[in-house]
Scaffold this motif. Structure first.
Motif, mmCIF file in Angstrom:
data_model
loop_
_atom_site.group_PDB
_atom_site.id
_atom_site.type_symbol
_atom_site.label_atom_id
_atom_site.label_comp_id
_atom_site.label_asym_id
_atom_site.label_seq_id
_atom_site.Cartn_x
_atom_site.Cartn_y
_atom_site.Cartn_z
ATOM 1 N N HIS A 169 -4.696 3.538 -6.295
ATOM 2 C CA HIS A 169 -3.912 3.526 -7.532
ATOM 3 C C HIS A 169 -2.535 4.114 -7.205
ATOM 4 N N PRO A 170 -1.443 3.737 -7.911
ATOM 5 C CA PRO A 170 -0.138 4.352 -7.640
ATOM 6 C C PRO A 170 -0.220 5.867 -7.544
ATOM 7 N N LYS B 201 0.813 -1.222 0.000
ATOM 8 C CA LYS B 201 0.000 0.000 0.000
ATOM 9 C C LYS B 201 0.843 1.269 0.000
ATOM 10 N N LEU B 202 2.112 1.168 0.382
ATOM 11 C CA LEU B 202 2.938 2.363 0.563
ATOM 12 C C LEU B 202 2.986 3.264 -0.666
ATOM 13 N N PRO B 203 3.185 2.757 -1.874
ATOM 14 C CA PRO B 203 3.256 3.661 -3.021
ATOM 15 C C PRO B 203 1.887 4.052 -3.588
ATOM 16 N N LEU B 204 0.789 3.594 -2.981
ATOM 17 C CA LEU B 204 -0.539 3.821 -3.542
ATOM 18 C C LEU B 204 -1.174 5.081 -2.969
ATOM 19 N N ALA C 124 4.816 6.559 -5.477
ATOM 20 C CA ALA C 124 5.203 5.818 -6.675
ATOM 21 C C ALA C 124 5.836 6.744 -7.712
ATOM 22 N N LEU C 125 5.335 7.980 -7.806
ATOM 23 C CA LEU C 125 5.930 8.946 -8.731
ATOM 24 C C LEU C 125 7.360 9.277 -8.315
ATOM 25 N N PHE D 131 -2.848 14.688 -11.783
ATOM 26 C CA PHE D 131 -2.227 13.388 -12.038
ATOM 27 C C PHE D 131 -0.738 13.589 -12.321
ATOM 28 N N GLY D 132 0.067 12.660 -11.839
ATOM 29 C CA GLY D 132 1.477 12.615 -12.208
ATOM 30 C C GLY D 132 1.664 11.667 -13.385
ATOM 31 N N LEU D 133 2.626 11.964 -14.245
ATOM 32 C CA LEU D 133 2.908 11.122 -15.406
ATOM 33 C C LEU D 133 4.408 10.846 -15.466
#
Length: 716
Positions: A520-521, A511-514, A525-526, A585-587
């Protein structure tokens, strides 16, 4: 309860460390006992790099390619090199592989241990492949000074090898005092490691030293102790090696039947093991034993067999020594022309390899042969060469022999004054040696005592081994029962709690990067994607119509809209989407962004379910042209946020993008805190360039001010 858990953890840590120590020493034993198997196994598991690894970073990159740490790669490469340098290891590309490995280790070494290992391997190459013993000794001494403080097991094993190599090398080139110092340190190091195999090796090397010095009582003592230790485990190679050395001692004692018995047993074992270098040495020892009994024809048979083995294995140093031995044997049989032929072949090989410690004896034997042929001028020339070499190495016996040949030649040439001068020199040398050599001539009773001790050891070995095994099994059984009871108690109390804890840790790691709302990431995660070398660009995408979706649509519909948007974006090739907050949102991109207008067009076509304009901020990675300059991952996010702030300051009458990029000479300090202030000033100075499809002159950058504690612009 916590105390029991702590004790258990410490026990596990101790046992794992003990297991590693045993593995490292076992690896050292296996390398000495079965070097070909070690080489084949490690060489098959680790492909060598196509060219030397010139830097630490290149070394690290190759380690990652192989799924290894830098330390693990260095250890495996060193093991391949050490196995390559062992006798009897077959490798068609030995010299090229060794140069590649040693060069890579030299250029990537960072710790004292790594530098010492590279120095040792370079010295071993010089000594083993090029026979440059003095240069090799210099590298070994440097290696000792590099890593003399560490008490780690790896460093202790390294020092053990260095003292062994130095002792053997100095003994070979007749520097006996220095050789003894290092051989004694070799034994001390082996006792510190508490490994019977290594201790037996050290005792055998000291036996070899005293055998050369003709202190046969001490030689038998050391070989007896080595054989006792070796018999405790099954090590056929080491036992055969000890039998070969014992054969030499018995030969020097005049007990030729026992010498031949031990030597034939050793030769049979070496033949079965395929150890051709040692097989050649054993055949030579048998030949020398026959020669000592004036059985020259038998000696020649064994010398010729040894020559065949040397040619087959490519051991040209041993081949040269056996040519010398054949020259001596044929000379004793009166076949002087054939003798001279072999001696001259040996001379050429010794000279080419700069083996002065062998060349000196060969030169004096050539001089004797020329004198027997009444060829006085060549006799004097070779006697002069032998004399000079003997003076360099302080070999008084060779000096006397060379002067004797010069006397014979001088008398034959009627040079009576020269003959008288040489005789006076001989007398002077003989007077220097008149001191009693009590230590070198042991009494018959002392030698008999050592022989009886050795025989007694052979006969009661099984009884001693049985007692030792019984004691070890009793101690091991008691320790095992205590350990099993302790582990069973601890496991019984904590098994369920540990399973629950592992499940929780696994769930939390997942769950840490979500993102907390959508699963969702998200932002973590980014940040991880920014660290990845595969990420070539990152961006923030703001969709105005979704920015208040949590209020306008409710939590459930907001989550559905965010997931639908992220999934739609990820259908574009090479793009991954990360949910930051509603509407943002990050991309991350697999390739640099070169056409932002095309990217916006593709995003617009993909996001047919949303209304309103799109605002995009992006940066290509790395931010600075010099990738070695460090920029914190959070600072990349803040650069994107500032670019997004610039996009939001423009009138939204179309899809907009804003990107920032640094010039070649931009310092890394630009991307330090306070980042907004530094970026705004750098934009004004021209250090940071801005690109947009809007009116760049109308961009209003946010005013920098001291942030309110807990105010995160990505969350609020």
């Amino acid at each position: 309860m916590r105390f029991i858990l702590l004790v258990f953890s410490l026990l596990i840590l101790f046992l794992s460390h003990f297991a590693f120590a045993r593995d490292l020493k076992s690896e050292e034993v296996e390398l000495r006992e079965s070097p070909q198997q070690v080489f084949d196994r490690v060489n098959a598991s680790l492909p060598l790099p196509p060219s030397p690894l010139e830097t630490r970073s290149a070394f690290s990159a190759y380690a990652r390619e192989q799924g290894l740490s830098v330390e693990e790669l260095a250890e495996l490469l060193a093991l391949i090199a050490r196995a390559n340098l062992q006798p009897n290891v077959e490798n068609a590309n030995k010299a090229q592989d060794l140069e590649l490995i040693v060069s890579s280790l030299e250029k990537s070494a960072a710790t004292p241990y790594e530098k010492a290992m590279a120095l040792m391997l370079r010295g071993r190459m010089l000594g083993r492949l090029e026979l440059k013993f003095e240069e090799a000794a210099g590298y070994f001494i440097q290696a000792l000074t590099q890593d003399q403080e560490s008490q780690s097991l790896a460093s202790q094993v390294l020092r053990l090898n260095l003292h062994e190599q130095l002792g053997g090398m100095y003994l070979m080139i007749n520097q006996d005092v220095t050789a003894l110092v290092h051989l004694q340190k070799f034994r001390d190091q082996a006792y510190q490691l508490r490994d019977d195999y290594l201790i037996a090796n050290a005792e055998a090397e000291l036996g070899k030293y005293y055998n050369k010095k003709q202190e046969l009582t001490k030689a038998l003592q050391h070989y007896s102790e080595a054989l006792r230790l070796s018999d405790q485990e099954h090590h056929p190679f080491q036992r055969a090696f000890l039998q070969m050395q014992l054969a030499k001692v018995y030969r020097d004692l005049g007990q030729r039947s026992e010498a031949l018995s031990h030597a034939h047993d050793a030769a049979e074992t070496f033949g079965q093991l395929g150890s051709e270098n040692y097989l050649s040495a054993t055949l030579t020892a048998i030949a020398v034993t026959h020669a000592g009994n004036n059985e020259w024809n038998k000696a020649i048979d064994y010398y010729l067999n040894a020559v065949q083995v040397d040619r087959r294995s490519g051991n040209y140093s041993a081949l040269a020594r056996n040519f010398h031995n054949l020259g001596e044997a044929y000379g004793e049989l009166g076949e002087l022309e054939l003798s001279l032929n072999y001696l001259q072949q040996a001379n050429q090989m010794f000279a080419e390899r700069k083996m002065k410690h062998f060349l000196v004896y060969n030169e004096v034997l050539i001089a004797k042969t020329f004198c027997k042929l009444s060829q006085w001028q060549p006799c004097r020339e070779h006697a002069d060469i032998a004399y000079d070499l003997a003076r360099q190495q302080s070999l008084s016996d060779v000096l006397i022999s060379a002067l004797s040949q010069k006397v014979i030649a001088a008398k034959a040439l009627a040079d009576l004054a020269g003959a008288l001068e040489f005789q006076e020199q001989i007398i002077g040398l003989q007077q220097e040696e008149t001191a009693p050599q009590v230590a070198a001539n042991p009494s018959t009773s002392a030698l008999t005592e050592q022989k009886l001790k050795l025989d007694l050891h052979q006969k009661n070995e099984q009884l001693q081994e049985s007692h030792a095994q019984l004691r070890e099994r009793t101690i091991l059984l008691a320790g095992t029962l205590m350990l099993v009871l302790t582990l069973a108690t601890v496991v019984w109390h904590y098994r369920r709690s540990r399973l629950d804890l592992r499940a929780k840790i696994k769930s939390l790691k997942h769950k840490l990067p979500l993102d907390g709302a959508t699963a969702h990431p998200g932002l973590p995660a980014l940040r991880s994607a920014i660290k990845s070398p595969n990420t070539k660009a990152v961006a923030l995408l703001r969709i105005a119509s979704l920015c208040e979706s949590d209020i306008q649509l409710g939590h459930k519909r907001m989550v559905e809209a965010a997931l639908e948007t992220a999934n739609a974006i990820e259908k574009l090739p090479g793009i991954k989407a990360y949910v930051i907050r509603p509407g943002l949102f990050g991309l991350s991109f697999d390739e640099p962004i070169k056409a932002a207008d095309a990217l916006l067009f593709n995003l617009r076509n993909q996001l047919t379910h949303v209304d309103g304009w799109l605002q995009l901020s992006f940066i290509n990675l790395p931010l600075l042209p010099n990738p070695e300059l460090f920029i914190a991952d959070n600072n990349h996010i803040e650069v994107l946020e500032m670019a997004m702030a610039g996009a939001l300051s423009l009138d939204a009458d179309k899809d907009l993008y804003v990107t920032l990029w640094a010039l070649d000479f931009t310092p890394s300090a630009v991307f330090s805190h306070p980042l907004y202030l530094h970026l705004e000033k750098s934009i004004g100075r021209g250090l940071i360039r801005v690109e947009t499809n809007g009116d760049k002159d109308k961009i209003a950058w946010p005013q920098w001010q001291t942030p309110v504690p807990g105010n995160d612009p990505l969350i609020n």
